[in-house]
Write an enzyme that holds these catalytic residues in place. Structure first.
Site, PDB file in Angstrom:
ATOM      1  N   LYS A   5      87.599  27.911  45.897  1.00  0.00           N
ATOM      2  CA  LYS A   5      86.941  28.562  47.036  1.00  0.00           C
ATOM      3  C   LYS A   5      85.433  28.368  46.940  1.00  0.00           C
ATOM      4  O   LYS A   5      84.918  27.959  45.894  1.00  0.00           O
ATOM      5  CB  LYS A   5      87.294  30.051  47.037  1.00  0.00           C
ATOM      6  CG  LYS A   5      86.770  30.801  45.814  1.00  0.00           C
ATOM      7  CD  LYS A   5      87.313  32.206  45.719  1.00  0.00           C
ATOM      8  CE  LYS A   5      86.810  32.892  44.453  1.00  0.00           C
ATOM      9  NZ  LYS A   5      87.485  34.182  44.209  1.00  0.00           N
ATOM     10  N   ARG A 103      90.703  46.659  46.523  1.00  0.00           N
ATOM     11  CA  ARG A 103      90.391  45.658  47.542  1.00  0.00           C
ATOM     12  C   ARG A 103      91.689  45.366  48.285  1.00  0.00           C
ATOM     13  O   ARG A 103      92.417  46.273  48.615  1.00  0.00           O
ATOM     14  CB  ARG A 103      89.774  44.432  46.846  1.00  0.00           C
ATOM     15  CG  ARG A 103      88.763  43.696  47.646  1.00  0.00           C
ATOM     16  CD  ARG A 103      88.012  42.651  46.830  1.00  0.00           C
ATOM     17  NE  ARG A 103      88.848  41.559  46.344  1.00  0.00           N
ATOM     18  CZ  ARG A 103      88.403  40.523  45.648  1.00  0.00           C
ATOM     19  NH1 ARG A 103      87.126  40.432  45.350  1.00  0.00           N
ATOM     20  NH2 ARG A 103      89.210  39.577  45.239  1.00  0.00           N
ATOM     21  N   HIS A 132      95.040  41.371  41.495  1.00  0.00           N
ATOM     22  CA  HIS A 132      93.743  40.891  41.027  1.00  0.00           C
ATOM     23  C   HIS A 132      93.124  41.939  40.114  1.00  0.00           C
ATOM     24  O   HIS A 132      93.173  43.136  40.407  1.00  0.00           O
ATOM     25  CB  HIS A 132      92.824  40.599  42.220  1.00  0.00           C
ATOM     26  CG  HIS A 132      91.580  39.841  41.851  1.00  0.00           C
ATOM     27  ND1 HIS A 132      91.602  38.702  41.053  1.00  0.00           N
ATOM     28  CD2 HIS A 132      90.272  40.044  42.167  1.00  0.00           C
ATOM     29  CE1 HIS A 132      90.354  38.260  40.903  1.00  0.00           C
ATOM     30  NE2 HIS A 132      89.538  39.049  41.560  1.00  0.00           N
ATOM     31  N   ARG A 188      94.915  31.828  37.545  1.00  0.00           N
ATOM     32  CA  ARG A 188      93.994  31.459  38.636  1.00  0.00           C
ATOM     33  C   ARG A 188      92.567  31.329  38.126  1.00  0.00           C
ATOM     34  O   ARG A 188      91.687  32.108  38.504  1.00  0.00           O
ATOM     35  CB  ARG A 188      94.013  32.530  39.739  1.00  0.00           C
ATOM     36  CG  ARG A 188      95.370  32.886  40.307  1.00  0.00           C
ATOM     37  CD  ARG A 188      95.219  33.761  41.546  1.00  0.00           C
ATOM     38  NE  ARG A 188      94.475  34.981  41.303  1.00  0.00           N
ATOM     39  CZ  ARG A 188      95.016  36.168  41.017  1.00  0.00           C
ATOM     40  NH1 ARG A 188      96.336  36.288  40.954  1.00  0.00           N
ATOM     41  NH2 ARG A 188      94.259  37.212  40.810  1.00  0.00           N
ATOM     42  N   TYR A 232      53.249  31.949  50.097  1.00  0.00           N
ATOM     43  CA  TYR A 232      53.099  33.094  51.001  1.00  0.00           C
ATOM     44  C   TYR A 232      52.592  34.328  50.266  1.00  0.00           C
ATOM     45  O   TYR A 232      53.023  34.632  49.153  1.00  0.00           O
ATOM     46  CB  TYR A 232      54.456  33.431  51.638  1.00  0.00           C
ATOM     47  CG  TYR A 232      54.962  32.380  52.602  1.00  0.00           C
ATOM     48  CD1 TYR A 232      54.277  32.085  53.783  1.00  0.00           C
ATOM     49  CD2 TYR A 232      56.135  31.688  52.332  1.00  0.00           C
ATOM     50  CE1 TYR A 232      54.749  31.125  54.669  1.00  0.00           C
ATOM     51  CE2 TYR A 232      56.621  30.731  53.222  1.00  0.00           C
ATOM     52  CZ  TYR A 232      55.926  30.454  54.384  1.00  0.00           C
ATOM     53  OH  TYR A 232      56.392  29.511  55.253  1.00  0.00           O
ATOM     54  N   CYS A 279      59.879  29.460  48.837  1.00  0.00           N
ATOM     55  CA  CYS A 279      59.945  29.316  50.297  1.00  0.00           C
ATOM     56  C   CYS A 279      61.339  28.853  50.697  1.00  0.00           C
ATOM     57  O   CYS A 279      62.183  28.587  49.846  1.00  0.00           O
ATOM     58  CB  CYS A 279      58.911  28.293  50.770  1.00  0.00           C
ATOM     59  SG  CYS A 279      57.256  28.565  50.104  1.00  0.00           S
ATOM     60  N   ASP A 281      62.284  25.996  52.029  1.00  0.00           N
ATOM     61  CA  ASP A 281      62.581  24.599  51.717  1.00  0.00           C
ATOM     62  C   ASP A 281      61.786  24.048  50.543  1.00  0.00           C
ATOM     63  O   ASP A 281      61.920  22.883  50.203  1.00  0.00           O
ATOM     64  CB  ASP A 281      62.268  23.721  52.941  1.00  0.00           C
ATOM     65  CG  ASP A 281      62.708  24.362  54.220  1.00  0.00           C
ATOM     66  OD1 ASP A 281      63.909  24.673  54.320  1.00  0.00           O
ATOM     67  OD2 ASP A 281      61.860  24.594  55.103  1.00  0.00           O
TER      68      ASP A 281
HETATM   69  C1  LIG Z   1      87.843  34.117  42.838  1.00  0.00           C
HETATM   70  C2  LIG Z   1      89.176  34.562  42.397  1.00  0.00           C
HETATM   71  C3  LIG Z   1      89.716  34.135  41.169  1.00  0.00           C
HETATM   72  C4  LIG Z   1      88.941  33.307  40.167  1.00  0.00           C
HETATM   73  O1  LIG Z   1      88.143  34.142  39.394  1.00  0.00           O
HETATM   74  P1  LIG Z   1      87.253  33.587  38.169  1.00  0.00           P
HETATM   75  O2  LIG Z   1      86.666  34.804  37.597  1.00  0.00           O
HETATM   76  O3  LIG Z   1      86.229  32.694  38.794  1.00  0.00           O
HETATM   77  O4  LIG Z   1      88.154  32.852  37.252  1.00  0.00           O
HETATM   78  C5  LIG Z   1      91.008  34.502  40.884  1.00  0.00           C
HETATM   79  N1  LIG Z   1      91.726  35.269  41.737  1.00  0.00           N
HETATM   80  C6  LIG Z   1      91.230  35.727  42.904  1.00  0.00           C
HETATM   81  C7  LIG Z   1      92.066  36.570  43.786  1.00  0.00           C
HETATM   82  C8  LIG Z   1      89.934  35.395  43.269  1.00  0.00           C
HETATM   83  O5  LIG Z   1      89.442  35.855  44.425  1.00  0.00           O
END
Ligand SMILES: *Cc1c(COP(=O)(O)O)cnc(C)c1O
Length: 341
Positions: A5, A103, A132, A188, A232, A279, A281
């Protein structure tokens, strides 16, 4: 399942996915339908799981791109089931249960209602069951152990209803390393694939090598007199005659404005402090102490140069954030170059 992602945490989702598939990864996870569609458009045919929330109006695209949704709301199941009803085989989905992240996910009660009352639609295949973890990289293991126990309860509800779920998953990078009992049939990892971790010091981390370096070039050099200010609002004022290098990269490219007057870059193998406000850019660094700097010199914001190194971890500390944010902030204007060696 590699998590790619946010443009593979800034690394470039298409190239990273292709490379990981070449290395034997069987499936990838993205956050949105759009991210999944981008991978399909570039010819990636393997399983793609969409981790983020799904809205009814996205279901047509989900099916058209053959993406596997994570369903976190049981109200969506009948809609999804109907949309997939004409398919020759049940459409694979993953169900997410909420165990303490606060969540997305079905509550234990919703899960019971779904499976005890046999409401899981026959036109869908329960390919995955997931949760998660909120604190896998925290100082204490307590919260994770509690979440895993709740997840075990959820697995029991589903299996007792007669479902055999091929993919059970809970572990992000930190959990995959620290809690073997969280690994089930799939993990994951995201961050660790890219060579970083956020495990506490007390936990043994694997040997990781950062994958990415972020470089720019000296665009101009100027000598400023004592009292002259940079950028700035004049937040930096030269105390002595100073040599300032102007770099063509800014916060629009993901260099956090929090690094203004705080961070460093590498020029000719030496650390040069960032001076003045960053800045959109451009940004400026003080190269007074670096000898023989010239326009066109390579400048490293993340990575190695000579014997010096700046990691995304270090940048994150300067900016008051985490390496995740530093990496995935690297913007679309930065050309990605890939080396295969
Ligand atoms: C982003 C994400 C992960 C990966 O997490 P890391 O800490 O980068 O390994 C795994 N599961 C879910 C649901 C996530 O949103």
């Amino acid at each position: 399942m590699a998590v790619v992602k946010a443009n593979a945490y800034g690394h470039g989702a298409v190239e990273i996915t292709r490379t990981l598939i070449r290395h034997g990864i069987s499936r990838v996870a993205v956050a949105s339908i759009e991210e999944g569609a981008q991978l399909r458009h570039s010819g990636i045919t393997g399983p793609i799981i969409v981790l983020g929330p799904l809205f009814p109006e996205q279901i047509a695209d989900l099916l058209a791109y053959q993406l596997t949704p994570v369903v976190s709301d049981s109200a969506l199941l009948p809609i999804l089931a109907q949309a997939a009803a004409s398919f020759p085989v049940p459409y694979p989905i993953h169900l997410k249960v909420e165990t303490g992240m606060g969540r997305l996910g079905l509550s234990q009660k919703e899960l019971l209602r779904l499976f005890r009352d046999h409401r899981f639609p026959p036109t869908l295949q329960l390919e995955g069951l997931m949760t998660h973890l909120a604190d896998a990289d925290g100082p204490s293991a307590e919260k994770t152990i509690e979440q895993l126990s709740k997840f075990q309860d959820a697995i029991r509800v589903v299996t007792q209803a007669g479902f055999r779920v091929p993919l059970i998953h809970a572990a992000n990078s930190a959990a995959a390393v620290r809690f073997p009992e969280s690994c089930f049939s799939l993990v994951r990892p995201g961050l660790m694939l890219y060579g970083y971790h956020t495990l506490p010091n007390a936990v043994a981390a694997p040997a990781l090598k950062p994958v990415l370096s972020l470089q720019t070039t000296v665009a101009q050099l100027r000598t400023v007199s004592p009292g002259q200010t940079i950028s700035y609002h004049g937040t930096f004022q030269a105390r002595t005659t100073s040599k300032i290098a102007i770099l063509p990269i800014g916060y629009a490219d993901g260099v956090s404005r929090h690094l203004s007057n705080r961070g460093y870059v590498l020029v000719r193998g030496r650390r040069a402090p960032i001076v003045g406000l960053i800045c959109m850019d451009m940004m400026m660094v003080d190269v007074t102490a670096v000898t023989e700097v010239t326009v066109g010199d390579e400048v490293v914001l993340i990575g190695r140069q000579g014997s010096e190194q700046i990691t995304a971890h270090e940048v994150a500390q300067w900016a008051g954030t985490i390496p995740y944010e530093v990496l995935c902030a690297i913007g679309p204007r930065i050309p990605r170059q890939y080396r295969s060696d």
